[in-house]
Design a protein around this motif. Structure first.
Motif, PDB file in Angstrom:
ATOM      1  N   THR A  39      61.441  15.991 105.368  1.00 16.51           N
ATOM      2  CA  THR A  39      60.188  15.569 104.743  1.00 16.51           C
ATOM      3  C   THR A  39      59.309  14.787 105.701  1.00 16.51           C
ATOM      4  O   THR A  39      58.072  14.888 105.652  1.00 16.51           O
ATOM      5  CB  THR A  39      60.496  14.712 103.500  1.00 16.51           C
ATOM      6  OG1 THR A  39      61.440  15.389 102.674  1.00 16.51           O
ATOM      7  CG2 THR A  39      59.237  14.455 102.699  1.00 16.51           C
ATOM      8  N   ALA A  40      59.926  14.021 106.588  1.00 18.31           N
ATOM      9  CA  ALA A  40      59.149  13.207 107.525  1.00 18.31           C
ATOM     10  C   ALA A  40      58.256  14.056 108.422  1.00 18.31           C
ATOM     11  O   ALA A  40      57.215  13.583 108.900  1.00 18.31           O
ATOM     12  CB  ALA A  40      60.088  12.356 108.373  1.00 18.31           C
ATOM     13  N   LEU A  41      58.650  15.314 108.646  1.00 16.19           N
ATOM     14  CA  LEU A  41      57.826  16.189 109.479  1.00 16.19           C
ATOM     15  C   LEU A  41      56.435  16.391 108.879  1.00 16.19           C
ATOM     16  O   LEU A  41      55.457  16.576 109.604  1.00 16.19           O
ATOM     17  CB  LEU A  41      58.510  17.551 109.646  1.00 16.19           C
ATOM     18  CG  LEU A  41      59.838  17.562 110.408  1.00 16.19           C
ATOM     19  CD1 LEU A  41      60.423  18.964 110.424  1.00 16.19           C
ATOM     20  CD2 LEU A  41      59.637  17.046 111.835  1.00 16.19           C
ATOM     21  N   PHE A  42      56.367  16.365 107.553  1.00 15.07           N
ATOM     22  CA  PHE A  42      55.096  16.595 106.876  1.00 15.07           C
ATOM     23  C   PHE A  42      54.462  15.297 106.367  1.00 15.07           C
ATOM     24  O   PHE A  42      53.270  15.280 106.053  1.00 15.07           O
ATOM     25  CB  PHE A  42      55.297  17.558 105.701  1.00 15.07           C
ATOM     26  CG  PHE A  42      56.024  18.820 106.088  1.00 15.07           C
ATOM     27  CD1 PHE A  42      55.394  19.796 106.839  1.00 15.07           C
ATOM     28  CD2 PHE A  42      57.357  19.012 105.712  1.00 15.07           C
ATOM     29  CE1 PHE A  42      56.060  20.954 107.205  1.00 15.07           C
ATOM     30  CE2 PHE A  42      58.025  20.160 106.069  1.00 15.07           C
ATOM     31  CZ  PHE A  42      57.383  21.142 106.826  1.00 15.07           C
ATOM     32  N   SER A  43      55.252  14.233 106.269  1.00 10.65           N
ATOM     33  CA  SER A  43      54.718  12.976 105.744  1.00 10.65           C
ATOM     34  C   SER A  43      53.616  12.421 106.622  1.00 10.65           C
ATOM     35  O   SER A  43      52.545  12.020 106.131  1.00 10.65           O
ATOM     36  CB  SER A  43      55.843  11.948 105.603  1.00 10.65           C
ATOM     37  OG  SER A  43      56.794  12.375 104.652  1.00 10.65           O
ATOM     38  N   PHE A  44      53.855  12.391 107.935  1.00  7.21           N
ATOM     39  CA  PHE A  44      52.853  11.843 108.839  1.00  7.21           C
ATOM     40  C   PHE A  44      51.617  12.749 108.911  1.00  7.21           C
ATOM     41  O   PHE A  44      50.484  12.267 109.005  1.00  7.21           O
ATOM     42  CB  PHE A  44      53.463  11.638 110.229  1.00  7.21           C
ATOM     43  CG  PHE A  44      54.577  10.643 110.250  1.00  7.21           C
ATOM     44  CD1 PHE A  44      54.315   9.281 110.134  1.00  7.21           C
ATOM     45  CD2 PHE A  44      55.900  11.053 110.367  1.00  7.21           C
ATOM     46  CE1 PHE A  44      55.345   8.354 110.142  1.00  7.21           C
ATOM     47  CE2 PHE A  44      56.929  10.130 110.377  1.00  7.21           C
ATOM     48  CZ  PHE A  44      56.662   8.779 110.259  1.00  7.21           C
ATOM     49  N   SER A  45      51.844  14.054 108.840  1.00  7.58           N
ATOM     50  CA  SER A  45      50.706  14.979 108.820  1.00  7.58           C
ATOM     51  C   SER A  45      49.882  14.801 107.553  1.00  7.58           C
ATOM     52  O   SER A  45      48.657  14.899 107.574  1.00  7.58           O
ATOM     53  CB  SER A  45      51.195  16.428 108.924  1.00  7.58           C
ATOM     54  OG  SER A  45      51.899  16.636 110.127  1.00  7.58           O
ATOM     55  N   LEU A  46      50.571  14.518 106.458  1.00  3.50           N
ATOM     56  CA  LEU A  46      49.870  14.318 105.195  1.00  3.50           C
ATOM     57  C   LEU A  46      49.002  13.066 105.246  1.00  3.50           C
ATOM     58  O   LEU A  46      47.908  13.024 104.661  1.00  3.50           O
ATOM     59  CB  LEU A  46      50.879  14.222 104.052  1.00  3.50           C
ATOM     60  CG  LEU A  46      50.286  14.168 102.640  1.00  3.50           C
ATOM     61  CD1 LEU A  46      49.532  15.456 102.337  1.00  3.50           C
ATOM     62  CD2 LEU A  46      51.399  13.951 101.602  1.00  3.50           C
ATOM     63  N   VAL A  47      49.457  12.042 105.944  1.00  3.85           N
ATOM     64  CA  VAL A  47      48.657  10.821 106.106  1.00  3.85           C
ATOM     65  C   VAL A  47      47.374  11.137 106.871  1.00  3.85           C
ATOM     66  O   VAL A  47      46.275  10.669 106.519  1.00  3.85           O
ATOM     67  CB  VAL A  47      49.471   9.732 106.825  1.00  3.85           C
ATOM     68  CG1 VAL A  47      48.579   8.550 107.176  1.00  3.85           C
ATOM     69  CG2 VAL A  47      50.635   9.281 105.964  1.00  3.85           C
ATOM     70  N   VAL A  48      47.491  11.953 107.917  1.00  3.37           N
ATOM     71  CA  VAL A  48      46.313  12.349 108.696  1.00  3.37           C
ATOM     72  C   VAL A  48      45.342  13.151 107.837  1.00  3.37           C
ATOM     73  O   VAL A  48      44.119  12.940 107.887  1.00  3.37           O
ATOM     74  CB  VAL A  48      46.742  13.154 109.936  1.00  3.37           C
ATOM     75  CG1 VAL A  48      45.520  13.680 110.677  1.00  3.37           C
ATOM     76  CG2 VAL A  48      47.597  12.304 110.865  1.00  3.37           C
ATOM     77  N   VAL A  49      45.873  14.074 107.046  1.00  2.00           N
ATOM     78  CA  VAL A  49      45.031  14.888 106.171  1.00  2.00           C
ATOM     79  C   VAL A  49      44.300  14.014 105.154  1.00  2.00           C
ATOM     80  O   VAL A  49      43.099  14.165 104.914  1.00  2.00           O
ATOM     81  CB  VAL A  49      45.873  15.960 105.462  1.00  2.00           C
ATOM     82  CG1 VAL A  49      45.074  16.639 104.347  1.00  2.00           C
ATOM     83  CG2 VAL A  49      46.357  16.999 106.468  1.00  2.00           C
TER      84      VAL A  49
END
Length: 270
Positions: free
Chosen positions: A13-23
């Motif tokens: 999940t962490a792979l997408f968590s940081f990307s989601l913050v950027v989005v």
């Protein structure tokens, strides 16, 4: 709460968590007006012909100043002329603002909408699917085999969900094909020069949107009377009346090499 944080920060999940913050930060700035439009197009300015007081915008509109003709056809940039202050860009082919169907997203079936929307949907759905899969696998960071399965399932679910979501959006973001000189073939035009010959002639043609353009027109030599002979005279080669200023002509073909139209009289009798 701690279990939720562990799962969010755990693999995969962490792979997408940081990307989601950027989005989320990106769209917050968009809503606040910090980034303006997410799909801003280019607006290039190009000089418009010799003697022509005007400029060409990359969005397909020509704004002319004054009444000078713009002989852009000889340079392959179209034969547009600012008539009455507003002209119609009759450039043949692409105007530099065309968005082709290629690209990495299009290669996986996710093209047709701005990349920012597609990537945002992809990341958000992948994060949610990964979070749900990790919770079902026990929360936190699942064992390596389970984590790999969750990651693969999240990516597949994100792709499928994004593909379904952008189907209706493609209609909204569908771009019109660029204007082409060939669109004028079959239309009538009004001659604006004293004569139309095999090497000279201009006419005004009106587009679907009501704007007008001055285009280069020519006649075939077989349609012209010999010099000094009246049209249709015995022994002459002319089979059609002459085209002079104010005459109505029919555009029946386009010459891509010379960037001009072939015309013939319309509504006239020999």
């Amino acid at each position: 709460m701690s279990e939720f944080i562990d799962t969010v920060l755990g693999f995969p999940t962490a792979l997408f968590s940081f990307s989601l913050v950027v989005v989320a930060a990106y769209w917050a700035l968009v809503l606040l007006g910090g980034l303006g439009h997410f799909h801003a197009g280019t607006d290039g300015h190009t000089g418009a012909g010799a003697g022509g007081g005007g400029h060409f915008h990359g969005h397909g509109h020509f704004h002319g100043h004054g009444g000078a003709d713009v002989h852009g056809a000889a340079h392959g940039h179209g034969a547009a002329h600012g008539h009455g202050g507003h002209g119609h860009d009759a450039s043949d082919g692409s105007d530099g603002h065309e968005h082709g169907p290629g690209g990495p997203l299009a290669a996986i079936g996710l093209g047709g909408v701005p990349a920012t929307i597609t990537l945002s949907l992809l990341i958000a759905l992948a994060w949610f699917a990964s979070l749900a899969g990790s919770v079902l696998a026990g929360g936190g960071t699942p064992a390596t085999p389970l984590a790999a399965a969750v990651l693969a399932g999240a990516l597949a679910a994100a792709w499928l969900g994004t593909r379904l979501a952008i189907v209706p959006l493609r209609r909204v973001f569908r771009e019109e094909p660029p204007a082409s000189l060939r669109d004028f073939v079959g239309r009538t035009c009004v001659i604006r020069t004293g004569r139309v010959g095999v090497d000279f002639g201009q006419a005004e043609v009106t587009a679907d949107d009501g704007s007008s353009a001055i285009v280069q027109v020519r006649r075939h030599a077989l349609d012209l009377a010999p010099e000094g002979a009246p049209d249709g005279a015995p022994g002459g080669t002319a089979v059609e009346p002459a085209l002079t200023a104010g005459s109505t002509a029919l555009i029946f073909d386009f010459d891509p090499d010379g960037q001009f139209f072939w015309v013939m009289p319309y509504g006239q009798t020999p």
